[in-house]
Design an enzyme around this catalytic site. Structure first.
Site, mmCIF file in Angstrom:
data_model
loop_
_atom_site.group_PDB
_atom_site.id
_atom_site.type_symbol
_atom_site.label_atom_id
_atom_site.label_comp_id
_atom_site.label_asym_id
_atom_site.label_seq_id
_atom_site.Cartn_x
_atom_site.Cartn_y
_atom_site.Cartn_z
ATOM 1 N N GLU A 171 35.659 34.451 49.268
ATOM 2 C CA GLU A 171 34.956 34.368 47.994
ATOM 3 C C GLU A 171 33.443 34.238 48.223
ATOM 4 O O GLU A 171 33.005 33.938 49.345
ATOM 5 C CB GLU A 171 35.474 33.149 47.228
ATOM 6 C CG GLU A 171 36.973 33.192 46.915
ATOM 7 C CD GLU A 171 37.328 34.098 45.733
ATOM 8 O OE1 GLU A 171 36.592 35.073 45.459
ATOM 9 O OE2 GLU A 171 38.363 33.836 45.097
ATOM 10 N N HIS A 181 34.517 39.843 46.453
ATOM 11 C CA HIS A 181 35.233 39.287 47.602
ATOM 12 C C HIS A 181 35.958 40.365 48.401
ATOM 13 O O HIS A 181 36.337 41.407 47.865
ATOM 14 C CB HIS A 181 36.179 38.130 47.199
ATOM 15 C CG HIS A 181 37.432 38.490 46.492
ATOM 16 N ND1 HIS A 181 37.869 37.823 45.359
ATOM 17 C CD2 HIS A 181 38.392 39.404 46.752
ATOM 18 C CE1 HIS A 181 39.019 38.318 44.971
ATOM 19 N NE2 HIS A 181 39.365 39.287 45.799
HETATM 20 C C1 GLP Z 1 42.927 40.357 45.796
HETATM 21 C C2 GLP Z 1 43.114 40.518 47.327
HETATM 22 C C3 GLP Z 1 42.093 41.444 47.888
HETATM 23 C C4 GLP Z 1 41.998 42.638 46.979
HETATM 24 C C5 GLP Z 1 41.342 42.234 45.694
HETATM 25 C C6 GLP Z 1 41.313 43.313 44.630
HETATM 26 O O1 GLP Z 1 42.692 39.089 45.382
HETATM 27 N N1 GLP Z 1 43.084 39.310 48.054
HETATM 28 O O2 GLP Z 1 42.449 41.803 49.211
HETATM 29 O O3 GLP Z 1 41.218 43.642 47.559
HETATM 30 O O4 GLP Z 1 41.845 41.029 45.214
HETATM 31 O O5 GLP Z 1 42.552 43.486 44.049
HETATM 32 P P1 GLP Z 1 42.931 44.713 43.128
HETATM 33 O O6 GLP Z 1 43.053 45.885 44.019
HETATM 34 O O7 GLP Z 1 44.244 44.331 42.498
HETATM 35 O O8 GLP Z 1 41.832 44.859 42.133
#
Ligand code: GLP
Length: 261
Positions: free
Chosen positions: A160, A155
């Site tokens: 999603e 995503h």
């Molecule tokens: C989250 C955010 C995204 C982000 C992703 C990865 O749910 N909505 O914008 O890029 O998931 O997060 P992380 O960097 O903590 O792995």
């Protein structure tokens, strides 16, 4: 019409060019990604920046704060739009993306509060708030540089798998796996909101430049599919293969499943 829009309409088959930078470690990635963004702001102080949350960009934000304090990087004219926000949690809740942005960047640099835009997950009329967000992005001439992370299921923002590529800012339902992944920031998984407001895939694709960041071996599958797999709504980030100006920064873990020659 943009080339990627022609592509999804079946008119244009060629996959466009991406610049992929594999960094030796997280620190190098943080510094290089921050440099990329800082260079845009130095060249054009009025840059419109799309910002991401999650664990991945925290180190980049630290570097930007450092550049502001020690090198005079000036945020005073920059305009920011965040990708997403949870529905229904107060702005001062520590897990809200409003609080995240204040803690990790805005409270530490000279950005003008008037220039900060984050989707409103508390509006009584969420749909109207989404429309207004989309219009506001257009009214400033669109996003110049969009920072993105990636979810384990590919995503981007909170778009999603299955989200149409022509989606705009809207209320979205989070998958069980995304809620599970993000439960690490909350007391328990039951506290993770079920819905969010997210910029759409089309909104993201209209950014003039996109910078995608990924860290850690747990992102290797998603990154390999996104960059080298088929362009499909099953892997939302795969749409980035159709964008004409993407730079990808990965560490060795996140790049470990890229095909070798
Ligand atoms: C989250 C955010 C995204 C982000 C992703 C990865 O749910 N909505 O914008 O890029 O998931 O997060 P992380 O960097 O903590 O792995």
């Amino acid at each position: 019409m943009l080339k990627w829009e022609e592509y999804i309409m079946g008119k244009y088959k060629e996959v466009l060019f991406m610049k992929i930078i594999i960094c030796a470690n997280e620190q190098e990635l943080d510094r290089k990604a921050a440099e990329e963004l800082a260079n845009h702001i130095r060249r054009n102080p009025d840059t419109v920046v799309g910002l991401a949350t999650g664990g991945t960009p925290v180190g980049m934000y630290k570097q930007l704060i450092d550049m502001h304090k020690n090198e005079g990087l000036d945020f005073s004219r920059a305009i920011t739009f965040n990708l997403d926000e949870y529905v229904g949690i107060p702005y001062d809740h520590p897990c809200s993306y409003h609080a995240y942005m204040n803690d990790n960047l805005f409270d530490h640099v000279n950005i003008s509060r008037d220039n900060i835009n984050i989707p409103d997950g508390l509006s009584e009329s969420l749909e109207q708030a989404c429309t207004e967000y989309e219009e506001k992005i257009k009214s400033v001439g669109g996003i110049d540089i969009q920072i993105l992370g990636i979810g384990h299921n590919g995503h981007i923002g909170f778009n999603e798998p299955g989200t149409p590529f022509d989606s705009i800012t809207s209320v979205v339902e989070l998958t069980a796996s995304t809620r599970e992944a993000n439960s690490r920031f909350f007391d328990s998984i039951d506290d993770v909101p079920t819905h969010a407001v997210s910029m759409g895939i089309k909104t993201i694709m209209h950014a003039k430049k996109i910078v995608l960041l990924a860290k850690g071996a747990d992102k290797a599958d998603a990154m390999a599919k996104a960059l080298y797999g088929p362009v499909t709504t099953d892997v939302p980030a795969s749409v980035l293969q159709l964008h004409p100006n993407v730079t990808v920064f990965v560490d060795e873990g996140a790049g470990s499943k890229f095909p070798t020659k």
